[in-house]
Design an enzyme around this catalytic site. Structure first.
Site, PDB file in Angstrom:
ATOM      1  N   CYS A  84      19.065  50.433  60.608  1.00 14.66           N
ATOM      2  CA  CYS A  84      19.301  51.734  59.977  1.00 14.66           C
ATOM      3  C   CYS A  84      18.576  51.981  58.657  1.00 14.66           C
ATOM      4  CB  CYS A  84      20.800  51.926  59.774  1.00 14.66           C
ATOM      5  SG  CYS A  84      21.747  51.997  61.302  1.00 14.66           S
ATOM      6  N   HIS A 139      22.729  56.596  54.232  1.00 15.85           N
ATOM      7  CA  HIS A 139      22.578  55.134  54.301  1.00 15.85           C
ATOM      8  C   HIS A 139      21.408  54.590  53.485  1.00 15.85           C
ATOM      9  CE1 HIS A 139      23.703  51.519  57.101  1.00 15.85           C
ATOM     10  NE2 HIS A 139      23.973  51.312  55.820  1.00 15.85           N
TER      11      HIS A 139
END
Length: 468
Positions: A84, A139
């Protein structure tokens, strides 16, 4: 009490919102020429085979398939990393993790994020007169100066990290199942190793927490509404805009919501895929009604499917990594096998991107930054090297050539002498280790035209336990 104290910390950060009062769509200024608008949609954990036009077995992406028929589909398109945070950092900087400093996923307890000396795509475009917005999963750091509002985005609505990194009242489908948030001072029941119960998952609007824990079943509808508002109000302002959307639908935990229309096949993954596809279709419809001829929409993924989640993981299509699978390992997310980083990709821009074209050009998420900057008429930051390229010629149908490396000399050691063999111009793309083996961020594989070389092989990231 850890859950309570961390929740207070997150709320405390959100109080900084009083210092940033003008980010809620208070746009002003006139158009600087006819600069294009950009909508970049990044899907989380979506496999190459989850796109219907890539893989005939998939029947759940009618809107994306329609967009591919009206634009260009890329079949050799790659994430910049196989997990991610590094992949997202590369999208927003055009640089591999070895350059931008992001080689690991950020945790709930991380105090840092994408290094502050990195210039984001949003910062470049805002300097060029764009209104910038981000909706969905971030993120890349959620405290202080690492928050999206301080990384070039005028508007932000979304979750600060993966939605399995905080507890909710309705956890949804996961493998293994995770408990709901603890109530009051009651300690959580013993969770599995991959379950996070210390902090309730927050939903931010700019610097304010507007919901905690997030109601996952209503999140897609909120994203649709906020995307519609952003596009409409940015268009009304007569200034160009960048909207970056991070969709976590294909990342566990899964939930079913009314937005996911279509026949039900009984699997949470298929329902999540339909929900995401519906949301993409909603955004595309709004673009078509508001600024169709002057908006470039680019859809792709951050990495391949999370194989360890078993039936809750997507499809790698034909990229099953036979050698790796035979060793009992996964060929998908976190690995540099093809299923870990080859991702779906579709480009749509009526009148500019040719319709119903399948491109075989070797391209990457790294290329989004320099391509968008070039199309916006802006300049790349001058004090750094970039790993992506301007793919405009490919997008506009003028080339089928993507990454190409300079001529180099390959040393071939023979028994009694050193032979030099010159290798001509070749399509080159590097892939970094993303947690499966070796040093995080280290370059592990290289693509040369139709060949791929591994620096490290033989380490097996476990498959789904039922398949190992």
């Amino acid at each position: 009490m850890a859950w309570l104290s961390l929740k207070v910390l997150l709320v405390g950060v959100s109080f900084l919102g009083c210092l940033y009062p003008l980010v809620d769509f208070f746009f002003s200024g006139e158009t600087r020429g006819q600069k294009p608008n950009f909508v970049i949609i990044l899907a989380d954990d979506m496999g190459w085979g989850d796109l219907g036009t890539n893989w005939a077995e998939t029947k759940d992406t009618v809107n994306l398939d329609k967009m591919a028929a009206e634009g260009m589909r890329f079949v050799d398109f790659h994430a910049a990393a196989s997990t991610c945070s590094p992949s997202r950092a590369s999208l927003l900087t055009g640089r591999l993790g070895l350059r931008n400093g992001v080689t690991h996923n950020f945790a709930v307890t991380s105090v840092g994020g994408l290094p502050l000396n990195e210039t984001t795509l949003a910062e470049v475009l805002r300097e060029a007169g764009y209104i910038t917005g981000m909706i969905g999963k971030w993120h890349l750091g959620h405290h202080s100066s690492y928050h999206p509002n301080f990384r070039g985005f005028d508007y932000y609505f979304g979750i600060p990290y993966s939605h399995d990194m905080g507890c909710t009242d309705t956890p949804g489908y996961n493998h293994p199942p995770c408990p709901a948030c603890p109530r009051g001072d009651r300690p959580p029941r013993s969770p599995e190793r991959d379950c996070h119960t210390d902090v309730a998952l927050p939903l931010y609007e700019n610097l304010n927490i507007v919901e905690q824990p997030v109601n996952l079943s209503g999140l897609a509808q909120k994203y649709a509404e906020k995307a519609t508002q952003f596009i409409q109000r940015a268009s009304t302002s007569r200034r160009p805009f960048l909207l970056y959307v991070g969709l976590a639908h294909m990342h566990v935990p899964f939930t079913r919501t009314p937005l996911a229309a279509g026949p039900q096949d009984g699997t949470p993954y298929a329902s999540g895929l339909r929900e995401m596809d519906s949301l993409v279709g909603h955004i595309k419809d709004r673009v078509d009604r508001t600024a169709k001829e002057n908006t470039f929409l680019w859809f792709t993924g951050d990495n391949g499917p999370w194989a360890q989640k078993c039936e809750l993981a997507g499809s790698v299509g034909p990229f099953t990594g036979l050698w790796q699978a035979q060793q009992g390992g996964s060929p998908a997310k976190q690995t540099t096998w093809e299923g870990g980083h080859r991702v779906p990709a579709v480009a749509y821009w009526p009148g500019r991107v040719p319709i119903n074209v399948t491109s075989t050009a070797l391209l990457s998420v790294l290329d989004i930054f320099p391509t968008v900057v070039a199309l916006a008429g802006a300049g790349l930051p001058p004090d750094r090297r970039f790993d992506g390229l301007d793919a405009s010629n490919v997008l506009f149908g003028r080339s089928q050539t993507g990454h190409r490396g300079s001529s180099f000399v390959c040393d071939l050691v023979k028994k009694d002498s050193l032979s030099l063999s010159r290798v001509g111009l070749s399509q080159v793309l590097f892939h970094p280790n993303s947690g499966a083996a070796g040093q995080y961020g280290a370059l592990q594989t290289v693509r040369l035209e139709h060949y791929k070389a591994f620096y490290i092989t033989g380490y097996s990231l476990p498959q789904c336990p039922t398949q190992a």
